[in-house]
Design a protein around this motif. Sequence first.
Motif, PDB file in Angstrom:
ATOM      1  N   THR A 145     -10.404   0.091   4.193  1.00  0.00           N
ATOM      2  CA  THR A 145      -9.047   0.490   4.579  1.00  0.00           C
ATOM      3  C   THR A 145      -8.934   2.005   4.787  1.00  0.00           C
ATOM      4  OG1 THR A 145      -8.402   0.490   2.246  1.00  0.00           O
ATOM      5  CG2 THR A 145      -7.927  -1.497   3.497  1.00  0.00           C
ATOM      6  N   SER A 154      -8.348   2.694   8.268  1.00  0.00           N
ATOM      7  CA  SER A 154      -7.076   2.326   8.916  1.00  0.00           C
ATOM      8  C   SER A 154      -6.251   3.598   9.057  1.00  0.00           C
ATOM      9  CB  SER A 154      -6.355   1.266   8.071  1.00  0.00           C
ATOM     10  OG  SER A 154      -6.108   1.776   6.779  1.00  0.00           O
ATOM     11  N   LEU A 163      -0.164   4.596   5.495  1.00  0.00           N
ATOM     12  CA  LEU A 163      -0.146   4.354   4.058  1.00  0.00           C
ATOM     13  C   LEU A 163      -1.455   3.752   3.552  1.00  0.00           C
ATOM     14  CD1 LEU A 163       1.401   4.210   1.370  1.00  0.00           C
ATOM     15  CD2 LEU A 163       2.239   1.964   2.085  1.00  0.00           C
ATOM     16  N   SER A 164      -2.035   2.846   4.319  1.00  0.00           N
ATOM     17  CA  SER A 164      -3.278   2.197   3.872  1.00  0.00           C
ATOM     18  C   SER A 164      -4.392   3.213   3.671  1.00  0.00           C
ATOM     19  CB  SER A 164      -3.731   1.150   4.891  1.00  0.00           C
ATOM     20  OG  SER A 164      -2.787   0.139   4.964  1.00  0.00           O
ATOM     21  N   MET A 187      -3.641   5.285   0.579  1.00  0.00           N
ATOM     22  CA  MET A 187      -3.959   4.542  -0.647  1.00  0.00           C
ATOM     23  C   MET A 187      -5.464   4.515  -0.882  1.00  0.00           C
ATOM     24  SD  MET A 187      -1.256   1.386  -0.319  1.00  0.00           S
ATOM     25  CE  MET A 187      -1.379   0.699  -1.950  1.00  0.00           C
ATOM     26  N   LEU A 207      -7.502   5.949  -4.072  1.00  0.00           N
ATOM     27  CA  LEU A 207      -8.356   5.073  -4.870  1.00  0.00           C
ATOM     28  C   LEU A 207      -9.758   5.658  -4.999  1.00  0.00           C
ATOM     29  CD1 LEU A 207      -7.200   1.697  -3.303  1.00  0.00           C
ATOM     30  CD2 LEU A 207      -6.828   2.380  -5.654  1.00  0.00           C
ATOM     31  N   HIS A 246      -0.235   3.667  -5.489  1.00  0.00           N
ATOM     32  CA  HIS A 246       0.600   2.464  -5.400  1.00  0.00           C
ATOM     33  C   HIS A 246       2.096   2.729  -5.461  1.00  0.00           C
ATOM     34  CE1 HIS A 246      -3.357   0.716  -6.416  1.00  0.00           C
ATOM     35  NE2 HIS A 246      -2.954  -0.202  -5.580  1.00  0.00           N
ATOM     36  N   VAL A 268       4.380   1.609  -2.709  1.00  0.00           N
ATOM     37  CA  VAL A 268       4.547   0.160  -2.581  1.00  0.00           C
ATOM     38  C   VAL A 268       5.312  -0.399  -3.789  1.00  0.00           C
ATOM     39  CG1 VAL A 268       3.305  -2.029  -2.452  1.00  0.00           C
ATOM     40  CG2 VAL A 268       2.411  -0.028  -1.266  1.00  0.00           C
ATOM     41  N   LEU A 320       7.699   1.917   5.451  1.00  0.00           N
ATOM     42  CA  LEU A 320       6.616   1.173   4.831  1.00  0.00           C
ATOM     43  C   LEU A 320       6.780  -0.306   5.106  1.00  0.00           C
ATOM     44  CD1 LEU A 320       6.620   2.954   1.416  1.00  0.00           C
ATOM     45  CD2 LEU A 320       5.237   3.428   3.403  1.00  0.00           C
TER      46      LEU A 320
END
Lengths: 120, 382
Positions: free
Chosen positions: B243, B246, B249-250, B253, B257, B300, B303, B382
């Motif tokens: 991701t 991508s 937001l992805s 994130m 991570l 996170h 989300v 989002l």
Amino acid sequence: MITSAPLPQQQTTEPYPYAGPVELRSPIETALRRVVDPEVAMSIVDVGLVYGVQVDARQVRVLVTMTSAACPVVDVIIDDIWAELSRVVPESLTLDVELVWEPPWMPARMSDSAKRIMGW
Amino acid sequence: MDARSHERQRQAHHGLVTAAGAGVLVLAALSLVVAVAGGLLRACPAPAPPTLPAWLLSGAVSHAALMICGFLGTVVGMERAVAARKPLAFVAPLASACGAALLILGEQGAGSLAIMVAAGTFVLVNVRIVRRQPAAHTALLLLGAVSWLTGSVMYAAGTGAPIPWWFAFLVMTVAAERLEMTRLTRRAPHAELQLCGTMALLVAGAALSSATVTLATTGTGLFGVSLVLLALWLFRHDIARRTIFSDGLSRYMAICLLTGYCWLAVSGIGWIGLAAGLPLRDMALHALGLGFIVGMMMAHAPVILPALTRIRLRFGLLFYLPLLALHVSLMVRIGFGAPYPLQRGIGALLNAGALILFAATVVGAAIAWRLSQRHPSRQETL
């Protein structure tokens, strides 16, 4: 809530079973494809979270699942489904988005494009 | 085709849930603020003034309990209660939030009991989730909850070493969620087994940490080894590797991570060093608590916050600023083994600055989303 009907396996030609007027099939699918799982940036249709759509004279019923029973964004996703369907479904029809856990979500439910993105 | 009536019905359905959770989240935020203020007092290299407000002293004394149980435990408890969709599940975050308030008021005994009740209730919520979906990741969530309870019983009884258990709770919660996400990829055949072995080491490390001195040292070392192994597992199997390619937001994130996993490994090295007698306590605790756990929180929050509060956020590149600030401030704090108290103090102050910057970014993103609703042509939410 209506008791869940038996749910067939994911098919490559049809992302989920649809029963209802032909003219609503495409707008509903387009609306559902606008609902995105934010972490993976894929629509809930591609992830295989939509188990079926049934439209009758009174209502539109959507069966959805989550990949995890501990998923806290479940209500956000259901809210998004409501918001997107509200744009395309005639006001005379009520909306019912039902969260189901059977059968459990499996990776096989993902669309071919989603699998490609995830390296299958 | 206007179907606004549908929308009104849906909003009304969730209004009560939002109102009930708001007070709990306010207490969780208060717990965070007091914990950070207390942490700064502990990290301050200068002698503390003779008179300090009682709440600040409570923040310093109960720093770990407020941070892990009062703030993170409450937020995780809310997340799980929302997922469980049962009103009784909200008892866990309510109890941990009340526990935090009691600790801030200096009521150590009552506060630790409330936290124990929270952790116990949280175990029951997770049992329900395992029943709903029997799977490795839900079982690991349950084990995390049991770890929280174990640490909290020790805390209330004033015996043993609760902090490794509390950290085990947070680490297992993250590991379980990441394990679940790996189902979206073609997972290596032994990935689940490897993670189970790593978590067994983590539990063994936490358990031995409460034993006699010699065994406690072994436990600390095992704890560190398990953190390093978990970091390697996450680098190897997490979907963030995909991701990150991508966008929006992805990608954000994924970056949170993957950088968090670096801090997880650094922390593991810190715990191993601690077992070897090196002065790496600050590195062991804060690379884990701030670099890894807060990194996961930053990942996170865009989300989870809408899921808990119904407040939507408009994601933007500004979210990278607090993330960068967190990493830089941690490098200042624990760089080169942090041999100087002044270095640790400045680093801690910058850590707090990164958290404040993140809070400001979230508030700005919420305002930006509301403004975008007034100008639908500019919607990219989002």
